[in-house]
Enzyme design. Sequence first.
Site, short mmCIF file in Angstrom:
data_model
loop_
_atom_site.label_atom_id
_atom_site.label_comp_id
_atom_site.label_asym_id
_atom_site.label_seq_id
_atom_site.Cartn_x
_atom_site.Cartn_y
_atom_site.Cartn_z
N CYS A 65 5.21 -7.66 7.81
CA CYS A 65 6.14 -7.15 8.83
C CYS A 65 6.29 -8.23 9.90
O CYS A 65 5.37 -8.99 10.17
CB CYS A 65 5.54 -5.89 9.46
SG CYS A 65 6.60 -5.12 10.70
N SER A 79 8.28 4.97 17.17
CA SER A 79 6.97 4.53 17.65
C SER A 79 7.13 4.09 19.10
O SER A 79 7.52 2.96 19.36
CB SER A 79 6.46 3.38 16.80
OG SER A 79 6.36 3.80 15.46
N CYS A 119 3.10 8.23 1.70
CA CYS A 119 3.49 7.29 2.75
C CYS A 119 3.72 5.96 2.06
O CYS A 119 2.81 5.40 1.46
CB CYS A 119 2.36 7.20 3.77
SG CYS A 119 2.67 5.94 5.02
N GLU A 124 0.81 -1.22 0.00
CA GLU A 124 0.00 0.00 0.00
C GLU A 124 0.85 1.27 0.00
O GLU A 124 1.93 1.30 0.58
CB GLU A 124 -0.87 0.03 1.26
CG GLU A 124 -1.90 -1.06 1.29
CD GLU A 124 -2.62 -1.17 2.62
OE1 GLU A 124 -2.81 -0.13 3.29
OE2 GLU A 124 -2.97 -2.30 3.00
N CYS A 134 -2.21 1.69 7.57
CA CYS A 134 -1.51 0.53 8.11
C CYS A 134 -1.99 -0.84 7.70
O CYS A 134 -2.49 -1.62 8.51
CB CYS A 134 -1.52 0.59 9.64
SG CYS A 134 -1.07 2.17 10.27
N SER A 169 10.12 6.07 10.05
CA SER A 169 9.54 5.65 11.33
C SER A 169 10.00 4.25 11.70
O SER A 169 10.01 3.34 10.87
CB SER A 169 8.01 5.68 11.20
OG SER A 169 7.41 5.32 12.42
N CYS A 215 -1.48 -3.40 15.15
CA CYS A 215 -1.16 -3.06 13.77
C CYS A 215 -1.61 -4.14 12.79
O CYS A 215 -1.32 -5.32 12.97
CB CYS A 215 0.34 -2.83 13.63
SG CYS A 215 0.83 -2.39 11.96
N CYS A 260 3.47 -5.89 16.41
CA CYS A 260 2.77 -4.94 17.29
C CYS A 260 1.28 -5.32 17.37
O CYS A 260 0.65 -5.62 16.35
CB CYS A 260 2.91 -3.51 16.78
SG CYS A 260 4.63 -2.96 16.72
N1 SAH Z 1 7.39 -0.14 11.42
C1 SAH Z 1 7.47 1.28 11.54
C2 SAH Z 1 6.69 2.06 10.51
C3 SAH Z 1 5.31 1.59 10.09
S1 SAH Z 1 3.88 1.94 11.04
C4 SAH Z 1 7.12 1.70 12.93
O1 SAH Z 1 6.73 0.86 13.73
O2 SAH Z 1 7.27 2.87 13.27
C5 SAH Z 1 3.62 3.67 11.12
C6 SAH Z 1 3.01 4.07 12.46
O3 SAH Z 1 1.63 3.64 12.58
C7 SAH Z 1 3.74 3.48 13.65
O4 SAH Z 1 3.91 4.48 14.61
C8 SAH Z 1 2.78 2.42 14.10
O5 SAH Z 1 3.00 2.06 15.44
C9 SAH Z 1 1.45 3.09 13.87
N2 SAH Z 1 0.28 2.23 13.87
C10 SAH Z 1 0.18 0.95 13.48
N3 SAH Z 1 -1.07 0.50 13.65
C11 SAH Z 1 -1.79 1.52 14.14
C12 SAH Z 1 -3.15 1.68 14.52
N4 SAH Z 1 -4.03 0.68 14.43
N5 SAH Z 1 -3.54 2.88 14.98
C13 SAH Z 1 -2.65 3.91 15.07
N6 SAH Z 1 -1.36 3.82 14.74
C14 SAH Z 1 -0.93 2.64 14.28
#
Ligand code: SAH
Length: 342
Positions: A109, A211, A102, A89, A330, A188, A116, A113
């Site tokens: 991944c 993050s 973006c 995406e 995401c 990020s 995510c 998390c």
């Molecule tokens: N892997 C990297 C970049 C990709 S995610 C990272 O972890 O930073 C980009 C941002 O979106 C990160 O801060 C991630 O934690 C956040 N993110 C992922 N899922 C989310 C969600 N459901 N709601 C809000 N932020 C989210």
Amino acid sequence: MNLKSMTLPELTAVIKELRQPAFRGKQVYSWLHKGVRSYDEMTNLPKGLRDTLAERYPICPPEVARKQVSQKDGTIKYLWRLSDGNCVETVLMRYHYGNTVCISTEVGCRMGCAFCASTLGGLVRRLEPFEMLDQVLFTQVDSGLPVSRIVLMGIGEPLDNFDNVMRFLELVNSPDGMNISMRHISLSTCGLVPKIDELAKRKLQLTLSVSLHAPNDEIRNQIMPVNRAYPSEELLAACRRYYEATSRRISFEYAMIDGVNDSEADARELLRRMKGLPAHFNLIPLNYVEESPLKPSSREAVARFQKILEDGGIPATVRRTLGGDIEASCGQLRRKYAKETT
Ligand code: SAH
């Protein structure tokens, strides 16, 4: 290697091996970085060279698998099908200071998390430099909108694909290509400490986003498995080293999750832990992910958290949600598409 993953000197060496004058290298480079889909569009090249290149170095541009345009704010989300059939995406956001894309850095991944969508199916593979560049180029070509900023915040963990991401940055920054300034790029990470140190050594002028999402290990361990490998103490120490090396203020992401990390006590603890580290916080009310029970914090909880940080001297902004009507966050579109097509 795909020609578009090569730097200008590397590509010029290929051209010279084909017994062509060096200036052809620059011509090819410049066409590729405009987002052409075929060598036949390179009208100032001899036909013979176009044919040889097409045979030896297929361009492999991505196809639009899905495209969604937000009726609210003009955000455009692309789901690209790559040449091996995998999908990633890209989101184009229209801000007053310029159009920002973006991009994704991996297919899936492996960071796991809890909140995510991108990590639900694990890591499929890492993206090549040209596959990151293509997301920028073809978003620009398809939308007809000039792109001036890039954020590496789509699917994947950029620092888990370090070499390819560094090469992508070099390509997109190149004066003979898109010439996007490092100051207009944000990267990020979920907090891979050794890679943050490696990045610091390069002294790039990009913005590093971390993050964080939690004030302490107890909470962070629950939602981010990476914290078990690199606890928050080590992560914040790496952030301090990064700041010392680059003089670039770090931007911290904090997804606000109802009842998990959004209390007053959490905000106060965070303030204490951030002492002496120049930072900016992006508070992001959690986006719903179908498969997860986690919910966004209330507007009041977000406002209260923001005030505590700001009163303590840390600038904190609440991120405006763009493209909420098109699942523009995401990994959600990729998952939906995969479900519909299998
Ligand atoms: N892997 C990297 C970049 C990709 S995610 C990272 O972890 O930073 C980009 C941002 O979106 C990160 O801060 C991630 O934690 C956040 N993110 C992922 N899922 C989310 C969600 N459901 N709601 C809000 N932020 C989210």
